[in-house]
Design a protein around this motif. Structure first.
Motif, mmCIF file in Angstrom:
data_model
loop_
_atom_site.group_PDB
_atom_site.id
_atom_site.type_symbol
_atom_site.label_atom_id
_atom_site.label_comp_id
_atom_site.label_asym_id
_atom_site.label_seq_id
_atom_site.Cartn_x
_atom_site.Cartn_y
_atom_site.Cartn_z
ATOM 1 N N SER A 35 0.854 -1.185 0.000
ATOM 2 C CA SER A 35 0.000 0.000 0.000
ATOM 3 C C SER A 35 0.887 1.229 0.000
ATOM 4 N N THR A 37 0.830 5.180 0.491
ATOM 5 C CA THR A 37 0.016 6.290 0.983
ATOM 6 C C THR A 37 0.782 7.600 0.849
ATOM 7 N N HIS A 141 -8.803 5.544 -0.881
ATOM 8 C CA HIS A 141 -9.520 6.426 0.052
ATOM 9 C C HIS A 141 -10.879 6.851 -0.487
ATOM 10 N N SER A 168 -3.415 5.318 -1.767
ATOM 11 C CA SER A 168 -4.445 5.992 -0.979
ATOM 12 C C SER A 168 -3.917 7.299 -0.420
ATOM 13 N N LEU A 184 -6.713 -0.107 5.246
ATOM 14 C CA LEU A 184 -5.251 -0.008 5.130
ATOM 15 C C LEU A 184 -4.576 -0.908 6.166
ATOM 16 N N HIS A 197 5.076 5.006 2.643
ATOM 17 C CA HIS A 197 4.493 6.343 2.757
ATOM 18 C C HIS A 197 5.411 7.329 2.049
#
Ligand SMILES: Nc1ncnc2c1ncn2[C@@H]1O[C@H](COP(=O)(O)OP(=O)(O)OP(=O)(O)O)[C@@H](O)[C@H]1O
Ligand SMILES: [Mg+2]
Length: 335
Positions: A35, A37, A141, A168, A184, A197
């Motif tokens: 993921s 972000t 999101h 996201s 998440l 991130h």
């Protein structure tokens, strides 16, 4: 203006390639999950596109789905994946598929939520086949709850020869922050999952982009541009586009367009003042403004409560409202 080459993100890209190689080489199932972000415009999508281009040999299948701003409904991610595909050979009942694909002629309310979820997983499995595949979940999101649940389910699905790449914005930028945070967390909790991130670009990265466009520029200028744009590549690209054909000094002289000012929120890209609502959404908004509950709206409009909830959540997103009251005010302001 030609697109600026991707700068920075080398470690993130290398990690994505590593994960892909693992899936490609038949590493232990279940799916690998990454993921990504970051706040708006920081470069999540760009990283995913660069990764897809770097995967070698290319994936046997790429299932790419993004929350669609103007037609969102349950299973929007899967509907986006299915859009334009020939689905006749899929081993899934045609009316179930029609529902998942948001076919307007789909029979309404025939499937229980659990059954629909199983059908959705089966559909994805069929599309992935023997793999190796990449599932791109863009803008998690902004996805509807059913899609979020599906993505969580896929991340934990055994023997799915796929790499899941989910992007996201942070949960607090979402319509349903808790649901997004939970999804998440579910993705990060999958075995072998990674969370990346992304932060803003640094002065050296910004200098590299400015140099690509303008040739050598003084260090202080690149530093000042980095400061003006907050290292946000979206703002940087916009500034470069606004000053195209002029010398590098224009990067400092050009006023930052109002909607691009750092702190303007959401990279200023959400056009809330002119939100495009569907006819149904306008009806729901009218009911909202009249102070109706979801149940009352469902009765008035003769649709299910679940459908009302989807319309309301889409309305909140499109109008940029944090609450039903705010959406109702939005409606009142626009007559
Ligand atoms: N590392 C990078 N190097 C050069 N350009 C970049 C980089 N990252 C992003 N960009 C450019 O900045 C712009 C915004 O990037 P992108 O659309 O990937 O952001 P995002 O995080 O996906 O935003 P959103 O949350 O709105 O989806 C694009 O034009 C993209 O090409
Ligand atoms: Mg994006």
């Amino acid at each position: 203006m030609t697109p600026v080459p991707m700068v920075g993100r080398a470690a993130e890209l290398a990690e994505l390639v590593r994960r892909w190689s693992h899936v490609r080489d038949g590493g232990p199932a279940p799916a690998a999950v990454v993921s990504i972000t970051a706040s708006a415009g920081i470069g999540k999508s760009r990283l995913v596109t660069s990764a897809l281009a770097a995967f070698s040999p290319p994936p046997a299948a790429v299932l790419y789905g993004v929350a669609r701003l103007h037609t969102p409904a349950p299973y929007d991610w899967l509907a986006a994946v299915l859009s334009g595909r020939d689905t006749r050979e899929l081993p899934v009942p045609a009316d179930g598929l029609a529902w998942l694909a948001q076919d307007p002629h789909a029979p309404s309310e025939r499937y229980a939520p659990g059954a629909l979820l199983r059908l959705a997983v089966r559909t994805v499995r069929a599309l992935v086949g023997a793999g190796p595949a990449v599932l791109v979940v863009e803008d998690l999101h902004a996805l509807d709850p059913a899609s979020l649940n599906l993505v969580g389910e896929l991340a934990a699905a055994p023997d799915l020869p796929a790499l899941i790449l989910a992007t996201s914005r942070p949960p607090d930028a979402a319509d349903s922050p808790e649901l997004v945070a939970r999804t998440l967390a579910r993705l990060s909790g999958a075995p072998g999952a990674v969370r990346q991130h992304l932060g803003p670009l640094g002065p050296d990265d910004v200098a590299q982009i400015v140099t690509q466009v303008h040739g050598t520029v003084p260090e202080h200028l690149a530093g000042a541009v980095c400061e003006r744009t907050g290292g946000n590549p979206y703002w940087l690209v916009e500034l470069l586009a606004a000053t195209v054909g002029r010398g590098p000094q224009a990067l400092l002289d050009e006023p930052m367009p109002g909607h691009l000012r750092p702190g303007a929120g959401s990279a200023g890209r959400d056009v809330r003042e002119s939100a495009e609502l569907t006819a149904r959404e306008r009806e729901v908004l009218g009911c909202l403004a009249a102070g109706m509950s979801n149940k009352q709206m469902a009765r008035t409009l003769d649709i299910s409560i679940r459908t009302v909830a989807v319309h309301v959540s889409n309305l909140l997103r499109k109008t940029g409202s944090a609450s039903r009251t705010e959406a109702a005010l939005w409606a009142v302001r626009r007559g």
